[in-house]
Design a protein around this motif. Structure first.
Motif, PDB file in Angstrom:
ATOM      1  N   GLY A   6       0.781  -1.228   0.000  1.00  0.00           N
ATOM      2  CA  GLY A   6       0.000   0.000   0.000  1.00  0.00           C
ATOM      3  C   GLY A   6       0.815   1.283   0.000  1.00  0.00           C
ATOM      4  N   THR A   7       2.144   1.172   0.182  1.00  0.00           N
ATOM      5  CA  THR A   7       2.957   2.388   0.108  1.00  0.00           C
ATOM      6  C   THR A   7       3.318   2.630  -1.349  1.00  0.00           C
ATOM      7  OG1 THR A   7       5.007   1.151   0.466  1.00  0.00           O
ATOM      8  CG2 THR A   7       3.960   2.072   2.414  1.00  0.00           C
ATOM      9  N   HIS A   8       3.386   3.852  -1.742  1.00  0.00           N
ATOM     10  CA  HIS A   8       3.783   4.229  -3.100  1.00  0.00           C
ATOM     11  C   HIS A   8       2.798   3.696  -4.158  1.00  0.00           C
ATOM     12  CE1 HIS A   8       7.450   5.163  -0.975  1.00  0.00           C
ATOM     13  NE2 HIS A   8       7.667   3.881  -0.726  1.00  0.00           N
ATOM     14  N   VAL A   9       1.533   3.557  -3.804  1.00  0.00           N
ATOM     15  CA  VAL A   9       0.508   3.077  -4.736  1.00  0.00           C
ATOM     16  C   VAL A   9       0.054   4.226  -5.628  1.00  0.00           C
ATOM     17  CG1 VAL A   9      -1.861   2.169  -4.872  1.00  0.00           C
ATOM     18  CG2 VAL A   9      -0.264   1.250  -3.200  1.00  0.00           C
ATOM     19  N   PHE A  10      -0.212   3.900  -6.881  1.00  0.00           N
ATOM     20  CA  PHE A  10      -0.726   4.904  -7.807  1.00  0.00           C
ATOM     21  C   PHE A  10      -1.740   4.258  -8.748  1.00  0.00           C
ATOM     22  CE2 PHE A  10       3.236   3.089  -9.309  1.00  0.00           C
ATOM     23  CZ  PHE A  10       3.006   2.759 -10.636  1.00  0.00           C
ATOM     24  N   ARG A  11      -2.601   5.074  -9.327  1.00  0.00           N
ATOM     25  CA  ARG A  11      -3.578   4.584 -10.315  1.00  0.00           C
ATOM     26  C   ARG A  11      -2.922   4.640 -11.685  1.00  0.00           C
ATOM     27  NH1 ARG A  11      -8.633   3.683  -9.182  1.00  0.00           N
ATOM     28  NH2 ARG A  11      -9.543   4.482 -11.086  1.00  0.00           N
ATOM     29  N   TYR A  12      -3.248   3.639 -12.502  1.00  0.00           N
ATOM     30  CA  TYR A  12      -2.610   3.572 -13.813  1.00  0.00           C
ATOM     31  C   TYR A  12      -3.524   2.842 -14.785  1.00  0.00           C
ATOM     32  CZ  TYR A  12       1.382   3.407 -16.989  1.00  0.00           C
ATOM     33  OH  TYR A  12       2.232   3.599 -18.041  1.00  0.00           O
ATOM     34  N   ASN A  13      -3.497   3.261 -16.037  1.00  0.00           N
ATOM     35  CA  ASN A  13      -4.212   2.563 -17.111  1.00  0.00           C
ATOM     36  C   ASN A  13      -3.182   1.849 -17.968  1.00  0.00           C
ATOM     37  OD1 ASN A  13      -6.209   4.517 -16.239  1.00  0.00           O
ATOM     38  ND2 ASN A  13      -7.338   3.901 -18.052  1.00  0.00           N
ATOM     39  N   LEU A  14      -3.339   0.545 -18.120  1.00  0.00           N
ATOM     40  CA  LEU A  14      -2.438  -0.254 -18.942  1.00  0.00           C
ATOM     41  C   LEU A  14      -3.103  -0.590 -20.263  1.00  0.00           C
ATOM     42  CD1 LEU A  14      -1.326  -2.728 -16.182  1.00  0.00           C
ATOM     43  CD2 LEU A  14       0.220  -1.269 -17.472  1.00  0.00           C
ATOM     44  N   HIS A  15      -2.430  -0.397 -21.360  1.00  0.00           N
ATOM     45  CA  HIS A  15      -2.848  -0.929 -22.657  1.00  0.00           C
ATOM     46  C   HIS A  15      -4.320  -0.663 -22.974  1.00  0.00           C
ATOM     47  CE1 HIS A  15       1.001  -2.747 -22.036  1.00  0.00           C
ATOM     48  NE2 HIS A  15       0.551  -3.411 -21.010  1.00  0.00           N
ATOM     49  N   GLU A  16      -4.775   0.528 -22.684  1.00  0.00           N
ATOM     50  CA  GLU A  16      -6.151   0.960 -22.935  1.00  0.00           C
ATOM     51  C   GLU A  16      -7.172   0.160 -22.146  1.00  0.00           C
ATOM     52  OE1 GLU A  16      -6.996   1.677 -27.053  1.00  0.00           O
ATOM     53  OE2 GLU A  16      -4.942   2.316 -27.432  1.00  0.00           O
ATOM     54  N   GLY A  17      -6.732  -0.428 -21.040  1.00  0.00           N
ATOM     55  CA  GLY A  17      -7.642  -1.134 -20.143  1.00  0.00           C
ATOM     56  C   GLY A  17      -8.260  -0.164 -19.164  1.00  0.00           C
ATOM     57  N   PRO A  19      -8.745   1.598 -15.326  1.00  0.00           N
ATOM     58  CA  PRO A  19      -7.782   2.019 -14.302  1.00  0.00           C
ATOM     59  C   PRO A  19      -7.596   0.922 -13.249  1.00  0.00           C
ATOM     60  CG  PRO A  19      -9.483   3.685 -14.612  1.00  0.00           C
ATOM     61  CD  PRO A  19      -9.905   2.473 -15.372  1.00  0.00           C
ATOM     62  N   LEU A  20      -6.371   0.803 -12.759  1.00  0.00           N
ATOM     63  CA  LEU A  20      -6.093  -0.137 -11.684  1.00  0.00           C
ATOM     64  C   LEU A  20      -5.143   0.522 -10.704  1.00  0.00           C
ATOM     65  CD1 LEU A  20      -2.972  -1.438 -12.184  1.00  0.00           C
ATOM     66  CD2 LEU A  20      -4.200  -2.479 -14.070  1.00  0.00           C
ATOM     67  N   GLN A  21      -5.001  -0.081  -9.532  1.00  0.00           N
ATOM     68  CA  GLN A  21      -4.021   0.397  -8.562  1.00  0.00           C
ATOM     69  C   GLN A  21      -2.757  -0.416  -8.730  1.00  0.00           C
ATOM     70  OE1 GLN A  21      -5.582   0.286  -4.574  1.00  0.00           O
ATOM     71  NE2 GLN A  21      -6.169   2.417  -4.740  1.00  0.00           N
ATOM     72  N   MET A  22      -1.622   0.256  -8.704  1.00  0.00           N
ATOM     73  CA  MET A  22      -0.339  -0.403  -8.911  1.00  0.00           C
ATOM     74  C   MET A  22       0.657   0.060  -7.854  1.00  0.00           C
ATOM     75  SD  MET A  22       2.157  -0.196 -12.275  1.00  0.00           S
ATOM     76  CE  MET A  22       1.021  -1.014 -13.380  1.00  0.00           C
TER      77      MET A  22
END
Length: 136
Positions: A6-17, A19-22
């Motif tokens: 949970g530290t340094h988590v960010f939202r990201y969209n991969l390959h036009e999918g 949004p997810l948490q990474m």
């Protein structure tokens, strides 16, 4: 060195999918030639169908399900995946991960450029080789 979940988590969209948490574990700190990430896809979330065969930058990925359930498509094969399952997406194969469950789908994803590595002198490598031979 410890990195807590949970530290340094960010939202990201991969390959036009969707949004997810990474969380990119030990980004900028580890010298291993792979990226190690945790992903959390919401119900209905997906990575997006894609492949990694860019000239000069081939990538191979391993997905390990740590929570939830989903579907992983690799080329023309679709696998139902659940906790503990792992899927290999080799260089150039089209693949997509989807959350088909009612809760979050959490995966550990390891990716990098494939290259030969010799671990044959490690006892665990010898045991893994025997386990695979026994399963054949």
């Amino acid at each position: 060195m410890l990195e807590r979940a949970g530290t340094h988590v960010f939202r990201y969209n991969l390959h036009e999918g969707s949004p997810l948490q990474m969380q990119w574990l030990f980004y900028g700190q580890s010298e291993l030639p792979v990226a190690v990430q945790t992903w959390e896809l919401p119900p209905g979330g997906f990575e997006g169908m894609h492949s990694h065969a860019e000239p000069g930058r081939p990538l191979e990925e391993i997905y390990v399900v740590t929570e939830g359930m989903g579907e992983m498509t690799v080329e023309d094969e679709t696998y139902s995946v659940r906790v503990g399952d792992a899927v290999l997406a080799r260089v150039g194969t089209r693949h997509d991960l989807r959350n088909t469950g009612e809760g979050p789908l959490k995966v550990l994803v390891i990716w990098g450029e494939p290259r030969p590595a010799d671990y044959s002198n490690f006892g665990s490598a010898q045991s893994a080789r025997m386990a695979r031979a026994d399963a054949s």
